[in-house]
Write an enzyme that holds these catalytic residues in place. Structure first.
Site, PDB file in Angstrom:
ATOM      1  N   SER A   1      31.708  -5.212   6.298  1.00 34.16           N
ATOM      2  CA  SER A   1      30.535  -5.858   6.895  1.00 34.16           C
ATOM      3  C   SER A   1      30.949  -7.195   7.481  1.00 34.16           C
ATOM      4  CB  SER A   1      29.458  -6.055   5.824  1.00 34.16           C
ATOM      5  OG  SER A   1      28.690  -7.203   6.113  1.00 34.16           O
TER       6      SER A   1
ATOM      7  N   GLY B   1      12.646 -10.919   5.023  1.00 38.64           N
ATOM      8  CA  GLY B   1      11.555  -9.947   4.883  1.00 38.64           C
ATOM      9  C   GLY B   1      11.430  -9.042   6.090  1.00 38.64           C
TER      10      GLY B   1
ATOM     11  N   SER C   1      16.267  -5.850   6.386  1.00 39.92           N
ATOM     12  CA  SER C   1      17.671  -5.649   6.754  1.00 39.92           C
ATOM     13  C   SER C   1      18.281  -4.546   5.891  1.00 39.92           C
ATOM     14  CB  SER C   1      18.462  -6.952   6.613  1.00 39.92           C
ATOM     15  OG  SER C   1      18.313  -7.477   5.319  1.00 39.92           O
ATOM     16  N   SER C   2      17.794  -4.367   4.671  1.00 39.89           N
ATOM     17  CA  SER C   2      18.381  -3.309   3.834  1.00 39.89           C
ATOM     18  C   SER C   2      18.023  -1.921   4.356  1.00 39.89           C
ATOM     19  CB  SER C   2      17.995  -3.477   2.367  1.00 39.89           C
ATOM     20  OG  SER C   2      16.646  -3.772   2.243  1.00 39.89           O
TER      21      SER C   2
ATOM     22  N   ASP D   1       9.535   0.905   5.201  1.00 38.79           N
ATOM     23  CA  ASP D   1      10.584   0.274   6.007  1.00 38.79           C
ATOM     24  C   ASP D   1      11.468   1.324   6.681  1.00 38.79           C
ATOM     25  OD1 ASP D   1       9.443  -1.888   4.813  1.00 38.79           O
ATOM     26  OD2 ASP D   1      11.097  -2.266   3.434  1.00 38.79           O
TER      27      ASP D   1
ATOM     28  N   THR E   1       0.830  -1.204   0.000  1.00 36.15           N
ATOM     29  CA  THR E   1       0.000   0.000   0.000  1.00 36.15           C
ATOM     30  C   THR E   1       0.865   1.255   0.000  1.00 36.15           C
ATOM     31  OG1 THR E   1      -0.134  -0.329   2.384  1.00 36.15           O
ATOM     32  CG2 THR E   1      -2.063  -0.966   1.095  1.00 36.15           C
TER      33      THR E   1
HETATM   34  C1  GLA Z   1       9.000  -4.063   0.953  1.00 34.10           C
HETATM   35  C2  GLA Z   1       9.199  -2.599   0.579  1.00 34.10           C
HETATM   36  C3  GLA Z   1       8.163  -1.722   1.258  1.00 34.10           C
HETATM   37  C4  GLA Z   1       6.757  -2.238   1.032  1.00 34.10           C
HETATM   38  C5  GLA Z   1       6.665  -3.740   1.314  1.00 34.10           C
HETATM   39  C6  GLA Z   1       5.342  -4.319   0.946  1.00 34.10           C
HETATM   40  O1  GLA Z   1       9.261  -4.256   2.310  1.00 34.10           O
HETATM   41  O2  GLA Z   1      10.487  -2.178   0.939  1.00 34.10           O
HETATM   42  O3  GLA Z   1       8.306  -0.388   0.808  1.00 34.10           O
HETATM   43  O4  GLA Z   1       6.303  -1.933  -0.259  1.00 34.10           O
HETATM   44  O5  GLA Z   1       7.677  -4.468   0.647  1.00 34.10           O
HETATM   45  O6  GLA Z   1       4.346  -3.809   1.759  1.00 34.10           O
END
Ligand code: GLA
Length: 389
Positions: A70, A134, A137-138, A182, A38
């Site tokens: 790293s 998921g 980490s980035s 994120d 979203t």
């Molecule tokens: C990744 C992206 C976020 C978001 C999600 C899905 O984590 O970095 O910006 O789009 O996927 O909600």
């Protein structure tokens, strides 16, 4: 306040560069309670910061050079496993740096592009986040480095702007068209709260999230199926959403009144994609309202609906996530759903405080499929990025 992780990062810096760092900064990974795909549609998200993340031990460099190391990359083998990288600042340009180093290099590039004259630095990175799970980490890497570089340079950049700069590093330097969720969670999250973020206005609103008070817990199930946003269908979904918005004559899918408006979309695939985004925005707002009323148990249904929508309409779930969700809900979880960009990574589940039966059921389901055991991580909503020493 220092921590064992900060000490370890400082030691790693000292071992690599034979000097002490000026400081150690930390940015957390994130979980997303609800609101998937979203953010880049100008919609709503409800993520929170995790209690683990990335450490950046850093010091100024005498030359206009970004030196990076790293601990995780140094421990890996094979192509792209470069543990140490040196990048002259005047050579920074999108596409010039690859692998993990592109994220911190992108941050210094984006800071300079934004008009912040950040000088050279040495940065040693360490992380306790599983990569590819998921958990962003980035973004944690970008945000830890962004805080370190700006504070070293004595710059006071407000956090929403720093989040936008870190996102720009990922979008324009690394080349992944992600949204702002994120980086916002990493820089703006608060302990004991999820962050309701309106991705159009940038308005944020902390929403109390304390499942233990209701005898519940939030758990992340790492399905061990690895995703890489750069290789996934993430960008394809982004394009489909833009196509759907164009076909509906709106700026973004945020502007569609409700699912009933979708009959105007002839293409059934675009209709499903748009339906996910529109209904997911509604679920985010409903979840936030329930949490505000202290009805944590009420959100389980919304988590399940979100998963079904991501699986059937957005088509980004993966077999391990579907099996984990079904097994968890079958064994007493109040709700569960895949989390993040899709095609691999983790599931988030709302469980009774003693979730042993759910853990066992998910493990058994994975064994039945011949898959490696999943990982279980407690996910207490934690604080955002900060300097640790
Ligand atoms: C990744 C992206 C976020 C978001 C999600 C899905 O984590 O970095 O910006 O789009 O996927 O909600």
């Amino acid at each position: 306040m220092s921590s064992p992780g900060a000490e370890q990062a400082a030691q790693w810096f000292a071992a690599q560069y034979a000097s002490a760092p000026k400081g150690v900064w930390h940015a957390p990974g994130r979980a997303n309670l609800i609101g998937e795909h979203t953010d880049y549609n100008d919609g709503f998200v409800l993520p929170f910061a995790l209690d683990r993340g990335t450490f950046a031990a850093a010091a100024p460099h005498q030359d206009a050079v970004l030196e990076l190391t790293s601990r995780q990359a140094a421990g890996r083998r094979g192509p792209g496993a470069l543990g140490r990288v040196e990048i002259p600042l005047d050579s920074l340009a999108p596409g010039r740096v690859t692998g993990w180093a592109a994220y911190p290099a992108g941050v210094i590039w984006a800071l300079r592009e934004a008009g912040y004259p950040v000088p050279g630095a040495r940065v040693a990175v360490d992380s306790d986040l599983p990569q590819g799970a998921g958990l962003s980490s980035s973004a944690a890497l970008e945000c830890a480095v962004a805080l370190a570089l700006t504070e070293l340079a004595g710059l006071d950049v407000i956090r929403p702007e720093l989040a936008a700069i870190a996102r720009r590093a990922e979008n324009d330097f690394v080349g992944v068209p992600t949204g702002i969720m994120d980086q916002s969670a990493a820089l703006l999250g608060q302990a004991g709260h999820a962050l309701l973020l309106d991705c159009r206005s940038g308005e944020t609103d902390p929403v109390p999230l304390d499942p233990a008070r209701s005898g519940l817990s939030l758990v992340i199930i790492d399905t061990r199926a690895r995703h890489a946003l750069t290789e996934s269908g993430y960008a394809a979904r982004h394009i489909e959403c833009e196509e759907a918005a164009r076909a509906l004559g709106v700026r973004t899918l945020r502007d569609v009144a409700g699912p009933e408006s979708l009959s105007a979309l002839a293409d059934p695939v675009l209709r499903r994609r748009a339906r996910h985004v529109i209904t997911e925005n509604q679920r985010v707002l409903e979840t936030a309202a329930l949490l505000r009323r202290g009805q944590v148990d009420g959100i389980g249904r919304l988590l399940n609906e979100s998963h079904a929508s991501l699986r059937d309409d957005f088509e980004i779930s993966w077999p391990e996530a579907d099996v984990a969700v079904d097994a968890a809900v079958g064994a007493g979880a109040l709700g569960a759903r895949m989390m993040g960009g899709g095609f691999g990574g983790s599931v988030i589940a709302l469980l009774p405080l003693d979730g042993a039966a759910v853990h066992e059921a998910v493990r058994a389901a994975f064994r039945g499929q011949g898959w490696p055991d999943p990982g279980f991580l407690n996910a207490p909503p934690s604080s955002s990025a900060r300097r640790l020493r």
